[in-house]
Scaffold this motif. Structure first.
Motif: not given
Ligand code: ANZ
Ligand code: ZN
Length: 804
Positions: A250, A253, A256, A332-334, A337, A341, A345, A351
């Motif tokens: 999920f 972004r 990216t 750091y991945v929960l 949420y 997975a 990026v 993070r």
């Molecule tokens: C790639 C990415 C690139 C992200 C980027 C962010 C910036 P909110 O807004 O809180 O929904 N994410 C998704 N699932 C996660 C999990 N289970 N545990 C930890 N982090 C998780 O945040 C969504 C962003 O949180 C997602 O977008 C993912 O990182 C991260 F330049 O994906 B992102």
């Protein structure tokens, strides 16, 4: 010095005798429901309570004096752990302890002269109250909104009980501040998530709530729109041999995606064990997983804590460019949420950036900020801002927000991904392994499973006789008489649920109970709530911005859905009062800086504390306790007291004028909750009275204005001047708008005795102000020619002579 002890006692008794604040629903009268957050009965009220309730009392009395039928109730949030802990410590019973605390606090509250309808007092620990907690719980169960499931839950080792997500603040127990652990348990949940859309949408209707609180609730609900992108697991780096195992990630972004250089699974992710089977460091990875599972989520995701992780040895295919990227597992991945997975990026997520640096993973820039060229190996932190797409195939050159939409659409068309919405809000864990709470009305039968207690058998009463081992586990589970039950369905021997409800359930609807506190055919009388609700003004601490205020909104919506209420938001206006500090710090036992309200009442009286608290700071900001300020407030009241001794026949016209101005100012200010400036104008008015003397009518008007703030004091003066009915019934003072127009006078300005200018100024102007205006007059400046002023002589309302 006025005899505050005698006066306060006398009027408290008299108000009670007259039942001045006891109200009834009356469709012919406009109603006003003023509510303050009810206290936890710890045994003593503290200055925070005094501040909260003083603010509320001023508003309640002010509205009464405007002719409103004002509901102003008080009660006690009386279940909860401190009572249980105190009882264990003092070898007493939680009920005994709580009831005596309540008696104490009621006496203290009465000494403050608050205008409560004491007939409506509610204590949540009484069966007549908690019976309806059980009733509402059963209704929720009926609708599939209360359910039991095994889950990894928050566990406070110190309180020896589970906690709701909302009760975990920065990884710590909201009550005892100890680090919260994770534990797998079977627990009762309430499906608050079924109401998430409404809880979010209706926030827009709360126009009179502090923006801060609305934002906190929005963030807590955490609606987040993004895309689920389907990666495929590869058995090796060879992308030809996909296993067909899909790993959805999920992201918010998707712009990216071309910068993804690895993906990360939550340690609890089920596929992990499969991926690492037979790999050389399988054992090491399993150990890592076990370790992380015990850590708190807050620590895991905090941006300032080092992120730990380990490579699984497997790869996945990025569907947009068929690139093989390594699959990692990291803390750091929960799991709970999104999909559990993520695509990492590192160039654009901080993070990921820190993690990639730590583990020497590659980085690729795909968003280029305006007028700047980023290079991956020179970056010291992730670039999370907007820009133009680069290294992004057919999307190169597009602004990234535009690309976001295009990419989402393209992914859906090609089957690479799908737009989704994620929420942060989780179901509400409500079972507690403690004694002092509402028994959950459920029975376990070997044959029938979980069977709800029939409504007619409510309340399930908390047994008195119980032992507190202090060893944890639900104390009720050791009470044989309580546990043994008959199955309501088949009559067989069954076992009663021994967990109790979270106390936040008690406080989620107490404001409805106040409308008909003795009603015994339901939680409240629909007709009464139809008249009194919603609460017009709610006042309480900001610490409940999410917890209590979110739960209450949810309960209200649920009760609306089962047709008990005809509205969906309980609190029209909300005021969050600031903390009371001493020497810049929050008052607390451990700091030893507590100022005890009782001592102050004894020394100065309740009216003085009320006046000081309202004058020292606007209600929403912090208030620094100052003994000097108390002294000042006391002096002021005495000064007002003495006016009575020198009343004259007729007040000067200028004083009458000031009186009308003061009435307007004080009325507007109290309406806006600017009590401090209202009091400041009253003080100015008193100063003017000391200069020119007041007549009886002017003085009575002053007393009426002061009466919501210092009610006993004003009631006494009011009666001593011949009034027979309470000042609360006097009606609010009115001003004459024509009296607000200022008189102007023309001042002749001479320089060294020669007339040089004429200036129009307000008649009531002060000397400093006049001097400023005269010296900035153009003609005067020209004639002075920069010469120093030696003397500035004023003949009021007529002439100024400047000597140079
Ligand atoms: C790639 C990415 C690139 C992200 C980027 C962010 C910036 P909110 O807004 O809180 O929904 N994410 C998704 N699932 C996660 C999990 N289970 N545990 C930890 N982090 C998780 O945040 C969504 C962003 O949180 C997602 O977008 C993912 O990182 C991260 F330049 O994906 B992102
Ligand atoms: Zn049964």
């Amino acid at each position: 010095m006025y005899d505050f002890k005698a006066i306060e006692k006398k009027w408290q008794a008299e108000w009670e005798r007259q039942r001045l604040f006891n109200v009834k629903a009356d469709p012919n009268k406009k109603k006003y429901y003023l509510l303050e957050m009810f206290p936890y009965p710890s045994g003593r009220i503290h200055m925070g309570h005094v501040r909260n309730y003083t603010i509320g009392d001023v508003v309640a009395r002010f509205k009464m004096m405007h002719g409103y039928n004002v509901l102003h109730p008080m009660g006690y949030d009386a279940f909860g752990q401190p009572a249980e802990n105190a009882a264990i410590k003092n070898k007493s019973h939680p009920e005994t302890w709580t009831l005596s605390c309540i008696d104490n606090m009621r006496t203290q509250l009465k000494k403050m002269g608050f205008s409560y309808d004491w007939d409506r007092e509610v204590s949540t620990c009484l069966p007549e109250y908690y019976r309806w907690n059980q009733w509402i719980f059963l209704k929720m169960h009926e609708k599939g909104l209360a359910y039991k499931k095994a889950a990894i839950v928050n566990w406070c080792p110190d309180c020896e009980t589970t906690l709701a997500n909302e009760e975990v603040i920065d990884g710590k127990c909201w009550r005892c501040k100890k680090e919260v652990k994770q534990k797998e348990l079977e627990q009762w949940f309430i499906k608050i998530t079924a109401y998430k859309e409404r809880l979010l949408d209706d926030l827009d209707r709360l126009k009179y709530w502090p923006e801060r609180v609305v934002t906190m609730q929005k963030n807590w609900l955490g609606k987040s729109e993004g895309v689920e992108i389907y990666f495929k697991a590869l058995p090796s780096e060879d992308r030809e041999k996909t296993t067909g195992q899909v790993i959805p990630v999920f992201t918010t972004r998707q712009d990216t995606i071309f910068g993804c250089t690895y993906i990360v699974l939550a340690p609890e992710y089920p596929l992990v064990k499969k991926l690492i089977k037979g790999k050389p460091n399988e054992k090491k990875i399993l150990e890592f997983i076990d370790k992380v599972a015990k850590e708190s989520k807050i620590v895991r995701t905090a941006s300032d804590v080092k992120k730990e992780g380990i490579f699984t040895g497997s790869y996945a295919m990025n569907p947009v460019n068929n690139e093989a990227v390594p699959i990692w597992v990291a803390d750091y991945v929960l799991m709970e949420y999104g999909t559990g997975a993520i695509m990492a990026v590192p160039a654009h997520d901080q993070r990921d950036f820190l993690f990639a640096k730590e583990h020497r993973l590659p980085m690729r820039v795909v968003i280029s900020p305006k007028g700047e060229k980023l290079s991956a190996d020179k970056m010291t932190e992730a670039y999370e801002g907007d820009g133009v797409q680069v290294n992004s195939a057919q999307f190169d050159g597009l602004p990234n927000d535009e690309a976001k939409a295009n990419i989402a659409e393209w992914m859906e068309k090609t089957g690479i991904g799908k737009r989704t919405v994620n929420w942060r809000l989780r179901d509400w864990l409500v079972s507690r392994q403690r004694y002092w709470g509402t028994p959950i009305p459920m029975v376990y039968c070997d044959k029938c499973g979980i069977v709800p207690v029939p409504e007619k058998d409510l309340p399930v009463v908390l047994p008195k006789k119980v032992e507190f081992s202090g060893k944890g586990g639900s104390p009720l589970s050791y009470v044989k008489d309580f546990v043994d039950a008959k199955c309501p369905k088949c009559g067989a021997k069954a076992r009663r649920e021994t967990d109790t409800m979270a106390t936040f359930i008690d406080s989620s609807w107490y404001f409805l109970r106040y409308c008909s506190p003795k009603f015994d055919k339901g939680p409240f009388d629909k007709d009464e709530t139809a008249y009194w609700m919603p609460v017009d003004q709610y006042i309480g601490g900001i610490e409940h911005a999410v917890l209590h205020l979110l739960y209450s909104r949810f309960f209200t919506k649920f009760l609306q859905d089962i047709d008990l209420l005809n509205f969906g938001e309980p609190f029209q206006k909300l005021l969050t009062q600031g903390m009371v500090l001493k020497d810049g710090e929050v008052m607390s036992k451990s700091r030893g800086n507590i100022v005890d309200p009782d001592e102050i009442i004894d020394k100065y009286g309740a009216d003085t504390i009320r006046l000081f608290i309202l004058f020292a700071a606007p209600p929403e900001t912090e208030l620094e306790w100052e003994d000097r300020g108390m002294e000042g407030a006391f002096k002021f009241l005495n000064r007002v007291w003495r006016i009575k001794e020198n009343l004259k026949e007729k007040a000067d016209p200028s004083l009458v004028r000031l009186m009308h101005k003061t009435i307007k100012k004080v009325t507007d200010d109290i309406n806006d909750f600017k009590f401090n400036t209202a009091i400041a104008s009253l003080m100015e008015f008193v100063n003017a009275i000391y200069q020119s003397g007041a007549d009886k009518e002017t003085f009575l008007n002053l007393i009426i204005m002061l009466s919501p703030i210092a009610p006993h004091f004003c009631e006494e003066l009011w009666h001593s001047l011949g009034n027979k009915e309470s000042i609360v019934k006097a009606g609010w003072v009115k001003y004459d708008p024509t009296m607000l127009v200022e008189d102007k006078v023309t001042i002749v300005v001479q320089i060294n005795g020669k007339v040089r200018s004429k200036i129009e100024v307000p008649a009531a102007i002060g000397e400093d102000e006049l001097r400023k205006i005269v010296l900035s007059d153009e003609k005067v400046i020209t004639w002075l020619g920069g010469k120093a002023v030696k003397n500035f002589i004023i003949v009021p309302n007529r002439l100024v002579n400047i000597v140079v």
